[in-house]
Design a protein around this motif. Structure first.
Motif, PDB file in Angstrom:
ATOM      1  N   ASP A  44      -3.182   5.388  -1.155  1.00  0.00           N
ATOM      2  CA  ASP A  44      -4.477   4.001   0.336  1.00  0.00           C
ATOM      3  C   ASP A  44      -4.815   4.617   0.834  1.00  0.00           C
ATOM      4  O   ASP A  44      -6.200   4.459   0.919  1.00  0.00           O
ATOM      5  CB  ASP A  44      -3.442   2.587   0.304  1.00  0.00           C
ATOM      6  CG  ASP A  44      -3.361   1.654  -0.684  1.00  0.00           C
ATOM      7  OD1 ASP A  44      -4.050   1.101  -1.211  1.00  0.00           O
ATOM      8  OD2 ASP A  44      -1.817   2.065  -1.595  1.00  0.00           O
ATOM      9  N   LYS A  56       0.645  -0.864   0.173  1.00  0.00           N
ATOM     10  CA  LYS A  56       0.146   0.092   0.303  1.00  0.00           C
ATOM     11  C   LYS A  56       1.032   0.940  -0.148  1.00  0.00           C
ATOM     12  O   LYS A  56       1.888   1.200   0.300  1.00  0.00           O
ATOM     13  CB  LYS A  56      -1.001   0.269   1.342  1.00  0.00           C
ATOM     14  CG  LYS A  56      -2.412  -1.114   1.349  1.00  0.00           C
ATOM     15  CD  LYS A  56      -3.076  -0.832   2.607  1.00  0.00           C
ATOM     16  CE  LYS A  56      -3.891  -2.167   2.465  1.00  0.00           C
ATOM     17  NZ  LYS A  56      -5.020  -2.233   3.121  1.00  0.00           N
ATOM     18  N   HIS A  67     -10.619   7.214   3.519  1.00  0.00           N
ATOM     19  CA  HIS A  67      -8.915   7.121   3.513  1.00  0.00           C
ATOM     20  C   HIS A  67      -8.249   8.063   3.001  1.00  0.00           C
ATOM     21  O   HIS A  67      -7.017   8.388   3.033  1.00  0.00           O
ATOM     22  CB  HIS A  67      -9.659   7.255   1.421  1.00  0.00           C
ATOM     23  CG  HIS A  67     -10.162   5.417   1.867  1.00  0.00           C
ATOM     24  ND1 HIS A  67      -9.666   4.092   2.245  1.00  0.00           N
ATOM     25  CD2 HIS A  67     -11.169   5.008   0.726  1.00  0.00           C
ATOM     26  CE1 HIS A  67     -10.682   3.300   2.441  1.00  0.00           C
ATOM     27  NE2 HIS A  67     -11.205   3.950   1.577  1.00  0.00           N
ATOM     28  N   LYS A  99      -8.968   7.566  -5.927  1.00  0.00           N
ATOM     29  CA  LYS A  99      -7.708   7.676  -4.993  1.00  0.00           C
ATOM     30  C   LYS A  99      -6.356   8.110  -5.781  1.00  0.00           C
ATOM     31  O   LYS A  99      -5.857   6.955  -5.262  1.00  0.00           O
ATOM     32  CB  LYS A  99      -7.829   6.672  -4.360  1.00  0.00           C
ATOM     33  CG  LYS A  99      -9.203   6.031  -3.693  1.00  0.00           C
ATOM     34  CD  LYS A  99      -9.301   4.868  -2.939  1.00  0.00           C
ATOM     35  CE  LYS A  99      -7.708   4.352  -1.803  1.00  0.00           C
ATOM     36  NZ  LYS A  99      -7.843   2.972  -1.125  1.00  0.00           N
TER      37      LYS A  99
END
Length: 418
Positions: free
Chosen positions: A108, A9, A279, A95
């Motif tokens: 991430d 990630k 997130h 994202k």
């Protein structure tokens, strides 16, 4: 540390000052094994900002003596540092962030640590004034310092009588400049301290031949080939080779607002520094966060808050359950005076002053709302700062008569109400 693998990630951080840098290293300590990428528009290696108006301005060291972390530290912890790079927008759906050159970086987890920028008031003449500076970056201070030390600048007007303006005035006076401070309000530090503190600092600067003038609303700046003239609404005019503007800050939250994140007096976050997007986190000066001790949302411009929120966000991203519950603290250095502040004084309805009978430059100001201690300002008095911190955290009720009675020995057991 082993090389980052492609399937691992990625945590992206926008902003590499106190909050962003401390977060990156805290995240690694918490066990994050993926990529950590820091973006910042400033081309310099991240540095300490508080010394800019104090030790860095008056000293000879270059900014590399004031770094938050060495270049080797980032390499050792496998933290990618992308300097001189601006972020134009956040794409929450995909994202990813989009940089100003159009390139894309996926994430991430995203942490916004964009801080703030100085307010440049809309005053006629500011764009053509000679040697006019805010005081926010190392580049600003390096230019100010070089021109003062070269002798090309001798007379400085500081617009703004807050802590930054007063610290800068003290530092410039130490360098030998003739300094005048112009404050729009009826007293300096009016939004953050009691009148007793305003009087003390105004007198302190006068003792060092700095003119601190209040009720001076600057309406224009006139510039000729030799100097600037700062013009106030009451008709007073002040000549200046250099003008420093220190009237406050704008929160850098535009990128968050465009992304649809919740905005109040900053980017709104919960007790773990998370925004309304699971997130995305936000930390530092740009955040509007809940403080359980004061039972309200606040925004703080302080290193303490930046570092504490950084640790909380790092732990939260690593699936721990941290809660931000810090008592704010601040400090200011001017001449031979160290001011240490703990707590938030807003809403006080009583002020008590405890003086040191042996030292007129050592005392403390205690802010109460009814019987609750909200904050303490300690002048050259570390003991009062420590005790104030203890009492604010514990919520113990103090005997105000003993606190202000100099015949009562100054120690915690004597001050608590029976």
């Amino acid at each position: 540390m082993s090389q980052i693998l492609k399937h691992q990630k990625t945590c992206v951080v926008i902003g590499a000052s106190h909050a962003g840098v401390n977060f990156a290293f805290a995240l690694r300590r918490e066990g994050w094994e993926g990529a950590i990428i820091l973006f910042d528009a400033d081309p310099e290696l991240p540095y300490h900002r508080p010394p800019l108006s104090k030790a860095y301005l008056t000293g000879d060291d270059e900014i590399d003596k004031n770094l938050l972390k060495s270049a080797e530290s980032y390499q050792r912890d496998n933290i990618a540092l992308k300097l001189g790079v601006s972020v134009s927008r956040i794409d929450r759906k995909e994202k990813k962030i989009v940089l100003h050159d159009g390139s894309i970086q996926a994430y991430d987890k995203l942490v916004i640590a964009t801080g703030a920028r100085p307010i440049m008031p809309v005053i006629p003449g500011t764009t053509t004034a000679r040697n006019l500076f805010p005081l926010r970056t190392a580049a600003h201070v390096s230019e100010i310092r070089a021109r003062i030390k070269s002798g090309s600048v001798t007379k400085v007007v500081v617009i703004g009588g807050g802590y930054i303006g007063l610290e800068t005035a003290a530092s410039l006076r130490k360098l030998g400049a003739d300094v005048t401070v112009l404050e729009r309000e009826e007293r300096i530090l009016s939004r953050v301290t009691a009148p007793e503190m305003s009087v003390f600092f105004q007198r302190l600067h006068a003792q060092h031949q700095v003119d601190v003038l209040t009720s001076k609303n600057v309406v224009s700046i006139e510039t000729n080939s030799e100097f600037n003239e700062v013009v106030c609404a009451d008709g007073d005019r002040f000549k200046a080779d250099m003008i420093i503007v220190g009237v406050g800050i704008h929160v850098n939250m535009e990128i968050a607002k465009k992304a649809g994140l919740s905005i109040k007096d900053g980017i709104q976050v919960d007790a773990s520094a998370r925004t309304n997007d699971e997130h995305i986190y936000a930390i530092g000066d740009c955040t509007f966060h809940y403080n359980p001790h004061y039972n309200r949302f606040i925004r703080l411009e302080s290193v303490q808050n930046a570092v504490d929120q950084a640790k909380v966000a790092a732990a939260a991203i690593c699936d721990k359950q941290p809660i931000y519950n810090s008592i704010p603290w601040f400090w200011s250095d001017q001449y031979d005076i160290k001011l240490q502040m703990v707590g938030l004084s807003q809403g006080y309805n009583q002020v008590l002053v405890r003086k040191d009978p042996e030292n007129e430059k050592s005392f403390s100001v205690w802010y109460f709302k009814d019987d609750s201690l909200l904050a303490v300002d300690a002048i050259n008095n570390a003991k009062a700062y420590v005790y104030g911190t203890k009492f604010i955290k514990s919520g113990e009720k103090l005997d105000k008569s003993k606190l202000s009675d100099l015949s009562v020995e100054f120690k915690p057991t004597n001050l608590v109400s029976e």
